[in-house]
Each structure stands twice: as structure tokens, then as C-alpha cells.
Design an enzyme around this catalytic site. Structure first.
Site, mmCIF file in Angstrom:
data_model
loop_
_atom_site.group_PDB
_atom_site.id
_atom_site.type_symbol
_atom_site.label_atom_id
_atom_site.label_comp_id
_atom_site.label_asym_id
_atom_site.label_seq_id
_atom_site.Cartn_x
_atom_site.Cartn_y
_atom_site.Cartn_z
ATOM 1 N N PHE A 1 0.823 -1.222 0.000
ATOM 2 C CA PHE A 1 0.000 0.000 0.000
ATOM 3 C C PHE A 1 0.861 1.279 0.000
ATOM 4 C CE2 PHE A 1 -2.192 2.731 3.415
ATOM 5 C CZ PHE A 1 -2.891 3.505 2.499
ATOM 6 N N GLU B 1 5.640 -7.498 7.468
ATOM 7 C CA GLU B 1 4.340 -8.064 7.832
ATOM 8 C C GLU B 1 3.700 -6.948 8.638
ATOM 9 O OE1 GLU B 1 2.831 -10.907 7.143
ATOM 10 O OE2 GLU B 1 4.466 -11.676 5.909
ATOM 11 N N THR C 1 6.802 2.783 12.662
ATOM 12 C CA THR C 1 5.406 3.119 12.986
ATOM 13 C C THR C 1 5.295 3.782 14.364
ATOM 14 O OG1 THR C 1 3.320 2.061 13.639
ATOM 15 C CG2 THR C 1 5.245 0.655 13.658
ATOM 16 N N ASP C 2 4.249 4.579 14.541
ATOM 17 C CA ASP C 2 3.988 5.174 15.870
ATOM 18 C C ASP C 2 3.642 4.102 16.897
ATOM 19 O OD1 ASP C 2 1.444 4.488 14.891
ATOM 20 O OD2 ASP C 2 0.475 6.335 15.564
ATOM 21 N N GLU C 3 3.282 2.891 16.401
ATOM 22 C CA GLU C 3 2.873 1.834 17.338
ATOM 23 C C GLU C 3 4.015 1.377 18.235
ATOM 24 O OE1 GLU C 3 0.209 -1.178 16.036
ATOM 25 O OE2 GLU C 3 -0.517 0.004 14.352
ATOM 26 N N TYR D 1 3.364 -7.404 16.426
ATOM 27 C CA TYR D 1 3.725 -6.558 15.278
ATOM 28 C C TYR D 1 4.599 -5.392 15.736
ATOM 29 C CZ TYR D 1 3.193 -2.584 12.069
ATOM 30 O OH TYR D 1 3.447 -1.484 11.277
ATOM 31 N N SER D 2 4.096 -4.628 16.720
ATOM 32 C CA SER D 2 4.854 -3.435 17.106
ATOM 33 C C SER D 2 6.161 -3.803 17.802
ATOM 34 C CB SER D 2 4.009 -2.488 17.967
ATOM 35 O OG SER D 2 3.424 -3.145 19.045
ATOM 36 N N LYS E 1 8.627 -4.364 15.018
ATOM 37 C CA LYS E 1 9.023 -3.073 14.427
ATOM 38 C C LYS E 1 9.994 -2.358 15.378
ATOM 39 C CE LYS E 1 7.652 -1.460 11.073
ATOM 40 N NZ LYS E 1 8.104 -1.597 9.668
ATOM 41 N N ASN F 1 -1.360 6.028 11.513
ATOM 42 C CA ASN F 1 -2.180 5.193 10.609
ATOM 43 C C ASN F 1 -2.400 5.872 9.256
ATOM 44 O OD1 ASN F 1 -2.618 3.751 13.028
ATOM 45 N ND2 ASN F 1 -4.592 3.057 12.247
ATOM 46 N N ASP G 1 -12.899 -7.243 22.179
ATOM 47 C CA ASP G 1 -11.746 -6.402 21.854
ATOM 48 C C ASP G 1 -10.544 -7.255 21.472
ATOM 49 O OD1 ASP G 1 -10.426 -4.081 21.439
ATOM 50 O OD2 ASP G 1 -10.531 -3.360 23.514
HETATM 51 N N1 NAD Z 1 -0.278 1.057 7.018
HETATM 52 C C1 NAD Z 1 -0.024 1.911 7.995
HETATM 53 O O1 NAD Z 1 -0.934 2.560 8.493
HETATM 54 C C2 NAD Z 1 1.393 2.120 8.475
HETATM 55 C C3 NAD Z 1 1.636 3.160 9.371
HETATM 56 C C4 NAD Z 1 2.973 3.391 9.799
HETATM 57 C C5 NAD Z 1 3.986 2.581 9.317
HETATM 58 N N2 NAD Z 1 3.700 1.561 8.449
HETATM 59 C C6 NAD Z 1 4.838 0.748 7.955
HETATM 60 O O2 NAD Z 1 4.935 1.026 6.566
HETATM 61 C C7 NAD Z 1 5.412 -0.125 5.877
HETATM 62 C C8 NAD Z 1 4.483 -0.455 4.726
HETATM 63 O O3 NAD Z 1 3.177 -0.693 5.243
HETATM 64 P P1 NAD Z 1 1.954 -1.052 4.282
HETATM 65 O O4 NAD Z 1 0.718 -0.655 4.982
HETATM 66 O O5 NAD Z 1 2.234 -0.559 2.908
HETATM 67 O O6 NAD Z 1 2.058 -2.641 4.304
HETATM 68 P P2 NAD Z 1 1.683 -3.689 3.176
HETATM 69 O O7 NAD Z 1 1.424 -4.943 3.925
HETATM 70 O O8 NAD Z 1 0.626 -3.137 2.274
HETATM 71 O O9 NAD Z 1 3.021 -3.820 2.322
HETATM 72 C C9 NAD Z 1 4.141 -4.532 2.753
HETATM 73 C C10 NAD Z 1 4.874 -5.024 1.521
HETATM 74 O O10 NAD Z 1 6.060 -5.728 1.964
HETATM 75 C C11 NAD Z 1 6.201 -6.879 1.151
HETATM 76 N N3 NAD Z 1 6.973 -7.883 1.896
HETATM 77 C C12 NAD Z 1 6.592 -8.565 3.014
HETATM 78 N N4 NAD Z 1 7.561 -9.408 3.386
HETATM 79 C C13 NAD Z 1 8.600 -9.242 2.517
HETATM 80 C C14 NAD Z 1 9.885 -9.811 2.399
HETATM 81 N N5 NAD Z 1 10.328 -10.722 3.280
HETATM 82 N N6 NAD Z 1 10.683 -9.406 1.375
HETATM 83 C C15 NAD Z 1 10.246 -8.481 0.474
HETATM 84 N N7 NAD Z 1 9.017 -7.906 0.543
HETATM 85 C C16 NAD Z 1 8.215 -8.281 1.544
HETATM 86 C C17 NAD Z 1 4.776 -7.343 0.885
HETATM 87 O O11 NAD Z 1 4.727 -8.213 -0.243
HETATM 88 C C18 NAD Z 1 4.067 -6.016 0.660
HETATM 89 O O12 NAD Z 1 4.113 -5.619 -0.686
HETATM 90 C C19 NAD Z 1 5.496 -1.241 6.925
HETATM 91 O O13 NAD Z 1 6.838 -1.348 7.328
HETATM 92 C C20 NAD Z 1 4.643 -0.755 8.069
HETATM 93 O O14 NAD Z 1 5.131 -1.242 9.301
HETATM 94 C C21 NAD Z 1 2.429 1.310 8.018
#
Ligand code: NAD
Length: 333
Positions: free
Chosen positions: A11, A82, A122-124, A147-148, A151, A176, A269
Site C-alpha cells: 500500500f 508483515e 510506525t507510531d505503534e 507486530y509493534s 518493528k 495510521n 476487543d
Molecule cells: N499502514 C499503515 O498505516 C502504516 C503506518 C505506519 C507505518 N507503516 C509501515 O509502513 C510499511 C508499509 O506498510 P503497508 O501498509 O504498505 O504494508 P503492506 O502490507 O501493504 O506492504 C508490505 C509489503 O512488503 C512486502 N513484503 C513482506 N515481506 C517481505 C519480504 N520478506 N521481502 C520483500 N518484501 C516483503 C509485501 O509483499 C508487501 O508488498 C510497513 O513497514 C509498516 O510497518 C504502516
């Protein structure tokens, strides 16, 4: 400039790539992604033919490959993870493998080839802010779920590689995200999709949990600004200062879709659920000349419209697991 983007089919990573190539058409991007859950190459359709873009389907834990790729790039950005808390509660192992060991592999490559490493966290990692002021970059890390915790472990690895080995690195901690192309299991797309199908909308606990929301294109622009203006070794919080109750977000979406609030169903919850996330992003605003430009209400409306118009993107992705009311009760590999 050549950048290795890890996790660029997800994403946020895909939004980064599109935004970056649009702003910097002469620069090059290699996207390394294992294509796990949450990824979708359709997110990158408009740039897949771009001669400055290359996709590699592999794992960030493939040390030999990332060492080779790192030789030839200036910057490595780690979006790969993840990323879903509920699945981490059901099965933490893949989170430990990708989020910790994967980051370790990228750090080793950075150490050898002197790249700038941008770690997207992440803020988490700060944990629950229920009885706290907004966390700053100096606040203690205190994660609440697997998860957090993974991270947070990766954040510690990054900072120790800076101190011990002198690598160039920046860690970002964002709130988020929401916007187009977010996988259906996350709160906003799940609510939109279930509401469109007239299914009950599950709200965990009393729905009073507070999250701070940012439009994904604000987040990725902040990361782009940090590539040139960030200071190595520093952590930067990123938020658009929109702290909103989960209940309110769901009600807003139902209103936008002209659906009744009676669709809301309160369910048990999530174990260990944080009541509030709250961070202070004064540092990036003051030092890096970045501030969010998207209005929350308008972007939420745009996001709802995008899901409304892009049925063909999300319909193949939804199954019982993606839309489940309590995913942590399921078996995940
Ligand atoms: N979504 C949120 O609200 C949010 C907020 C703050 C931080 N983040 C961080 O931002 C980053 C991206 O989040 P997102 O929401 O796009 O997640 P997402 O799950 O949509 O994307 C993660 C991507 O990583 C790839 N991936 C997973 N394992 C892999 C591996 N071993 N090797 C190569 N690629 C791999 C997946 O195929 C996927 O395309 C994450 O690190 C997440 O912790 C997300």
C-alpha cells in the site's frame, strides 16, 4: 539517484514509488518485493513500463541478492513488512522473520556499501498513549503486540548499526495511513467494503480507541523530503494531527455511503489493544520543511469514492479471512 525500494508492491511503498517517479522522472527505482499478503502489482500499473523502474520478486532476507543490489544504489528504503496487528497476534513468527531478520539483512548490505538506509517504522512502537502526552522522538519505546514489538526491535537494530558501525540511516515513525490501494483487511477499506455489501461492521471493544490518521500521499512525500534533507542517525515522527475514535471513522464512512449506523456491531476487543496512539511531529515540520497538505475529510471522501469505483481491484482480494470480524481468532500461516 538510484533507490532500492523494499516492499514497493504494498500500500504505502507503491504510493511512494508513483509519487517519487512523478516528482523525479530522471531518477531510478528498483522495487524488491516478495509479493506476500497486502501486495498487489496492480498498484503500480501506471509505471510498470517506465524505463526507470524495475521490479524484482524476491525476499529482503536474501542476503546475497540485497548485497548485490545495494552495490549499485544510493538509497535503500525499507517498507517491506508483515504489517497487520491481528495476524501478528494469531502467528508472530513471520513478523519476527521479515520485520527483524529482513531489516538485519538490509542493514548488513548498507554496512558494506555505504548507502543511506531509510527505515519505515510506525507510531505503534511507542505503545499506548492513553494516559500520556503525545510521544516525541525522545519518548521510550514500549510496544504492546507482536507486530509493534518486531518493528521496535528493527528500530533498535537500525540505531545500533548507526552508533556501532556508522551507517547512514533515518527512521520514520508514522501514524495510521489511509488511501487508495490499502488491503481490505485494514479498518477503513474493510468498513467500506463490508458496508457496500450490507454486512455488519465489526468494532473492537467499545470503538473508543483513538488513532491518528494521515493520507498516504502525505506520508510518502515526507519520506521523499527526508532523502535529501533528513539528518543521518535521526528518528522522525510523521503525523497529520488527526486523532479520531475508530467509532467516529466508521460512522463517517457509513454516512458517506448513505448506510445506517445500525450496521455497526461491537465485538470482543483485540487482545492487548492500545487505547490511543498519539505522536508529536514538530521535529519534521520544523527541521525538514514538510507538513501534511491533504484535508482529512476530503481525503476520506476520495478514498471511499476510490473503493466505490474500483470494485475490480478489491473484489478478487476479499475472502473470509480478509473481512473477518476478529482475525486474531483464525489460523494464519
Ligand atoms: N499502514 C499503515 O498505516 C502504516 C503506518 C505506519 C507505518 N507503516 C509501515 O509502513 C510499511 C508499509 O506498510 P503497508 O501498509 O504498505 O504494508 P503492506 O502490507 O501493504 O506492504 C508490505 C509489503 O512488503 C512486502 N513484503 C513482506 N515481506 C517481505 C519480504 N520478506 N521481502 C520483500 N518484501 C516483503 C509485501 O509483499 C508487501 O508488498 C510497513 O513497514 C509498516 O510497518 C504502516
Amino acid at each position: 539517484m538510484k533507490i532500492l525500494v523494499c516492499g514497493g508492491a504494498g500500500f504505502i511503498g507503491s504510493a511512494f514509488i508513483k509519487n517519487y517517479l512523478n516528482n523525479n522522472p530522471k531518477n531510478k527505482i528498483i522495487n524488491l518485493d516478495l509479493l506476500t499478503i497486502g501486495s498487489n502489482l496492480k498498484n503500480l500499473k501506471e509505471i510498470e513500463q517506465n524505463k526507470n523502474y524495475q521490479f524484482i520478486n524476491d525476499d529482503i532476507k536474501n542476503q546475497k541478492l540485497v548485497d548485490n543490489l545495494a552495490k549499485d544504489v544510493d538509497v535503500i528504503i525499507n517498507f517491506a513488512a508483515e504489517s497487520h496487528v491481528d495476524r501478528s497476534i494469531a502467528n508472530p513468527k513471520p513478523f519476527i522473520e521479515t520485520n527483524i531478520l529482513g531489516t538485519y539483512s538490509l542493514l548488513e548490505a548498507t554496512k558494506k556499501h555505504d548507502n543511506l538506509f531509510i527505515h519505515v517504522s510506525t507510531d505503534e512502537v511507542y505503545g499506548d498513549a492513553e494516559n500520556e502526552d503525545s510521544f516525541t522522538e525522545k519518548s521510550l519505546i514500549n510496544p504492546s503486540n507482536p507486530y509493534s514489538a518486531t518493528k521496535a526491535a528493527a528500530d533498535h537494530l537500525v540505531s545500533t548499526y548507526h552508533r556501532t558501525y556508522g551507517i547512514k540511516c533515518i527512521t520514520t515513525r508514522c501514524t495510521n495511513n489511509f488511501g487508495p490501494h490499502q488491503f481490505p483487511e485494514k479498518l477503513i477499506p474493510k468498513t467500506i467494503i463490508r458496508a457496500k455489501k450490507d454486512l455488519k461492521i465489526p468494532l473492537y471493544g467499545n470503538g473508543e480507541q483513538i488513532r491518528s490518521w494521515i493520507y498516504v500521499y502525505d506520508h510518502v512525500q515526507a519520506i521523499e523530503n527526508l532523502i535529501s534533507n533528513g539528518i543521518s542517525g535521526q528518528v522522525y515522527n510523521i503525523t497529520a494531527w488527526n486523532e479520531i475514535k475508530n467509532k467516529t471513522i466508521v460512522e463517517n464512512i457509513l454516512e458517506l455511503l448513505n448506510k445506517s449506523k445500525d450496521l455497526i456491531e461491537y465485538v470482543n476487543d483485540r487482545p492487548g489493544h492500545d487505547k490511543r496512539y498519539s505522536i508529536d511531529a514538530s521535529k519534521i515540520q520544523k527541521e525538514i520543511n514538510w507538513k501534511p497538505k491533504y484535508d482529512f475529510k476530503e481525503s476520506l471522501k476520495d478514498t471511499v469514492e476510490w473503493y466505490d469505483e474500483n470494485y475490480s481491484w478489491w473484489e478478487p482480494l476479499i475472502d473470509e479471512k480478509a473481512l473477518h470480524p476478529q482475525p486474531w481468532t483464525l489460523k494464519w500461516k
